[in-house]
Motif scaffolding. Structure first.
Motif, PDB file in Angstrom:
ATOM      1  N   LYS A  67      12.054 -15.282 -36.656  1.00 18.46           N
ATOM      2  CA  LYS A  67      12.959 -14.280 -36.184  1.00 18.46           C
ATOM      3  C   LYS A  67      11.936 -12.948 -36.282  1.00 18.46           C
ATOM      4  O   LYS A  67      11.022 -13.086 -36.918  1.00 18.46           O
ATOM      5  N   PRO A  68      12.353 -11.809 -35.368  1.00 20.67           N
ATOM      6  CA  PRO A  68      11.608 -10.430 -35.678  1.00 20.67           C
ATOM      7  C   PRO A  68      11.481  -9.989 -37.079  1.00 20.67           C
ATOM      8  O   PRO A  68      10.488  -9.499 -37.567  1.00 20.67           O
ATOM      9  N   GLN A  69      12.564 -10.251 -37.724  1.00 24.97           N
ATOM     10  CA  GLN A  69      12.675  -9.502 -39.325  1.00 24.97           C
ATOM     11  C   GLN A  69      11.755 -10.435 -39.991  1.00 24.97           C
ATOM     12  O   GLN A  69      11.378  -9.831 -41.315  1.00 24.97           O
ATOM     13  N   ASP A  70      11.323 -11.546 -39.619  1.00 23.46           N
ATOM     14  CA  ASP A  70      10.449 -12.308 -40.457  1.00 23.46           C
ATOM     15  C   ASP A  70       9.026 -11.464 -40.769  1.00 23.46           C
ATOM     16  O   ASP A  70       8.269 -11.465 -41.522  1.00 23.46           O
ATOM     17  N   LEU A  72       8.631  -8.464 -40.518  1.00 18.49           N
ATOM     18  CA  LEU A  72       8.795  -7.248 -41.482  1.00 18.49           C
ATOM     19  C   LEU A  72       8.995  -7.777 -42.955  1.00 18.49           C
ATOM     20  O   LEU A  72       8.255  -6.988 -44.008  1.00 18.49           O
ATOM     21  N   ARG A  73       9.224  -8.970 -43.031  1.00 19.22           N
ATOM     22  CA  ARG A  73       9.518  -9.511 -44.711  1.00 19.22           C
ATOM     23  C   ARG A  73       7.770  -9.871 -45.078  1.00 19.22           C
ATOM     24  O   ARG A  73       7.706  -9.453 -46.101  1.00 19.22           O
ATOM     25  N   ASN A  76       6.081  -6.542 -46.107  1.00 16.75           N
ATOM     26  CA  ASN A  76       6.538  -5.978 -47.414  1.00 16.75           C
ATOM     27  C   ASN A  76       6.008  -6.939 -48.552  1.00 16.75           C
ATOM     28  O   ASN A  76       6.551  -6.462 -49.676  1.00 16.75           O
TER      29      ASN A  76
END
Length: 306
Positions: A67-70, A72-73, A76
């Protein structure tokens, strides 16, 4: 009025101390590809780490679509822990997108948990026909042998101590305590599964060689010959013949695997279907790495006693 001012000053001082303390104890952000590695990393890292897994507990990691949020994870994170052995190849694309050298191959925070594992079903770059796994690097389900946790936790400890030297003693103590608990449970599991030694079992997918080797179980055949490809009628008929000839009374499936073909062969051979968890969270009671084995051992021993 003076008392009110004093009270307000004390409240501000408390908040300031809390904020400073919270900053000092900021947790190391760790991303794992699977829930199993998340549980093991939490056991070693304790309260010094905050761990998130990319693959949900009820999904096969081999089929995961990032997923796209992966991304970002990963951006960070200070550390990445992956299964390796071609099991989570999709993580390579995420690492390229995240563009964070520290957690990429060769980086200080990169962990391939398969390092040092004695890999089963290793065929170089070739894949055997009908083996149920398309992994030239060997079968990747090595976490299903609880003894392999000694190697996995050692690799994780090494990297955590490198990126957080102040926590090295804590990580070592956590690992020692976890392995002591695991060893005590391993003795219990081996005793419970001893009556199943040599008992023929059929499974849907070839996830179980490490588990079978540790507990001396005999998985004689697999319903799925190639990942994601439904078995042919001819193969199902052959499975039924094998089950009848070998007196197979247990068919293993995971919660996400299709039931139709499993129920078909079980019905034809008068066998019972046993649902096992191949990863943490796949069943409600398999909440962490140790309870994963508790649940599976209980399910098998109950089935064998019937």
């Amino acid at each position: 009025m003076r008392f009110a001012l004093i009270a307000a000053w004390l409240a501000c001082a408390t908040l300031s101390v809390g904020a400073t303390s919270g900053f000092a104890q900021e947790r190391i952000q760790v991303v794992t590809t699977t829930t199993d590695l998340r549980s093991i990393t939490e056991a070693v890292g304790g309260e010094r780490v905050a761990v998130v897994s990319l693959v949900p507990p009820n999904m096969d990691a081999e089929d995961y679509q990032p997923k796209p949020q992966d991304v970002l994870r990963l951006k960070n994170a200070s550390m990445l822990v992956r299964v390796g052995l071609d099991y989570d190849l999709w993580a390579d694309r995420l690492l390229i997108q995240a563009a964070k050298p520290e957690i990429s191959r060769g980086g200080a925070g990169y962990v391939d948990a398969s390092f040092g594992i004695a890999v089963l079903e290793l065929r170089g770059m070739s894949v055997g026909s009908g083996d149920g796994h398309a992994h030239g690097s060997g079968n990747p389900h090595y976490w299903l042998d609880p003894k392999n946790a000694e190697i996995i936790t050692g690799t994780i400890l090494e990297v955590l101590a490198r990126i957080d030297p102040a926590g090295a003693a804590s990580y070592e103590a956590n690992r020692t305590a976890f392995l002591a608990r695991l060893q005590a449970k391993l003795t219990e599991w081996e005793a419970k599964l001893a009556p199943l030694k040599g008992m023929p079992i059929v499974a849907y997918h070839n996830n179980w060689p490490y588990f079978a080797r540790r507990f001396r179980l005999d998985f004689v055949d697999f319903i799925e010959t190639k990942p994601g490809v439904p078995p042919s009628p001819a193969h199902l008929a052959a499975i039924v013949r094998t089950m009848q000839a070998r007196n197979v009374r247990i068919v293993v499936r995971e919660p996400h695997e299709p039931e139709r073909d499993i129920q078909f062969v079980a019905g034809k051979a008068a066998a019972q279907v046993v649902v096992l968890a191949a990863s943490v969270g796949a069943l409600p009671r398999a909440a962490d790495y140790i309870s994963l084995f508790d649940v599976n051992v209980e399910a098998l021993t109950v089935a064998a006693s019937q």
